[in-house]
Scaffold this active site. Structure first.
Site, PDB file in Angstrom:
ATOM      1  CG  HIS A   1      27.915  49.493 -10.826  1.00 29.37           C
ATOM      2  ND1 HIS A   1      28.381  49.847  -9.580  1.00 29.37           N
ATOM      3  CD2 HIS A   1      26.584  49.793 -10.819  1.00 29.37           C
ATOM      4  CE1 HIS A   1      27.393  50.346  -8.863  1.00 29.37           C
ATOM      5  NE2 HIS A   1      26.300  50.321  -9.584  1.00 29.37           N
TER       6      HIS A   1
ATOM      7  CG  ASP B   1      31.551  58.361 -18.467  1.00 26.95           C
ATOM      8  OD1 ASP B   1      31.522  58.142 -17.231  1.00 26.95           O
ATOM      9  OD2 ASP B   1      30.517  58.604 -19.125  1.00 26.95           O
TER      10      ASP B   1
HETATM   11  C1  GRF Z   1      32.210  43.502  -7.489  1.00 29.05           C
HETATM   12  O1  GRF Z   1      30.850  43.187  -7.299  1.00 29.05           O
HETATM   13  C2  GRF Z   1      32.378  44.825  -8.183  1.00 29.05           C
HETATM   14  O2  GRF Z   1      31.423  45.080  -9.152  1.00 29.05           O
HETATM   15  C3  GRF Z   1      32.192  45.770  -7.024  1.00 29.05           C
HETATM   16  O3  GRF Z   1      32.904  45.161  -5.966  1.00 29.05           O
HETATM   17  C4  GRF Z   1      32.921  43.759  -6.183  1.00 29.05           C
HETATM   18  C5  GRF Z   1      34.362  43.351  -6.224  1.00 29.05           C
HETATM   19  O4  GRF Z   1      34.505  41.973  -6.054  1.00 29.05           O
HETATM   20  N1  GRF Z   1      32.633  47.096  -7.351  1.00 29.05           N
HETATM   21  P1  GRF Z   1      35.893  41.242  -6.204  1.00 29.05           P
HETATM   22  O5  GRF Z   1      36.957  42.062  -5.460  1.00 29.05           O
HETATM   23  O6  GRF Z   1      36.211  41.124  -7.671  1.00 29.05           O
HETATM   24  O7  GRF Z   1      35.684  39.917  -5.561  1.00 29.05           O
END
Ligand code: GRF
Length: 205
Positions: free
Chosen positions: A110, A142
């Site tokens: 995240h 979770d």
């Molecule tokens: C990442 O920053 C992830 O945490 C968020 O979306 C982005 C996805 O990037 N949920 P990628 O598709 O791995 O380039």
């Protein structure tokens, strides 16, 4: 020596986190192997990255199933066919059911420092709040939204001239390094989750 940990990665978009894992897995000492990449939509760069790396892919679109429960079960079956030791949700834009999470140890990245700024707009919400430091979090998924036990975190300084895109790009650079480091250590040394406390290095799988 143990065989490499089997990882299934779930993606919905660009897949740069996936690419970082694919690159790390080319070193046998890394201890893990991406055995499949799954997505909830077609025609995304994440799937193309898997194809180029010669990794099998599968797609499960919610709209192709009669209910969300059916979709979730089908996704679980597709993932289960690859017998993963670990599922990594890396930019996968769907919530997973309790059944799925009971079946597979699932980690998610995240782009914020949990428990701050959960949900779809971590970088935007952090910027709007005016925090000076944000970052990325790897956690055990979770039932909540970005609420699970925290495996790893990395801080990123917010610059005065940042916009959402520039901040998210810097977070993603830090996020990829954190993900590769933590997944490798988990693959080699194991993971213990006791309540909210997570320890990497609990002994080999
Ligand atoms: C990442 O920053 C992830 O945490 C968020 O979306 C982005 C996805 O990037 N949920 P990628 O598709 O791995 O380039």
């Amino acid at each position: 020596m143990n065989s490499p940990a089997r990882i299934v990665v779930l993606v919905s978009g660009a897949g740069t986190n996936l690419q970082a894992l694919l690159d790390a897995c080319t070193e046998s000492s890394y201890g893990a192997r991406v055995v499949a990449v799954g997505a909830d939509r077609d025609d995304i760069e994440g799937l193309a990255r898997a194809d180029r790396a010669g990794v099998p892919t599968f797609v499960a679109k919610v709209g192709d199933y009669t209910s969300r429960e059916h979709w979730d079960r089908a996704l679980g079956d597709k993932v289960g066919a690859f017998e993963p030791d670990l599922v990594v949700s890396a930019g996968f834009m769907k919530l997973l059911s309790a059944d799925f999470l009971e079946r597979f140890l699932t980690l998610n990245t995240h782009p914020a420092l949990c428990p701050a700024f959960p949900g779809m707009h971590g970088p935007r919400d952090a910027l709007e709040h005016g925090v000076k430091v944000t970052g990325a979090t790897l956690f055990v998924v979770d039932a909540g939204v970005d609420t699970g036990p925290i495996v790893a975190q990395v801080p990123v300084t917010v610059e005065e001239d940042d916009d959402v895109a520039s901040l998210h790009e810097r977070i993603k650079t830090a996020e990829r390094a954190m993900l590769v480091d933590a997944v490798g250590r988990i693959a080699r040394d194991g993971l213990a989750v006791e309540g909210r406390r997570v320890r990497i290095g609990a002994g080999p799988r």
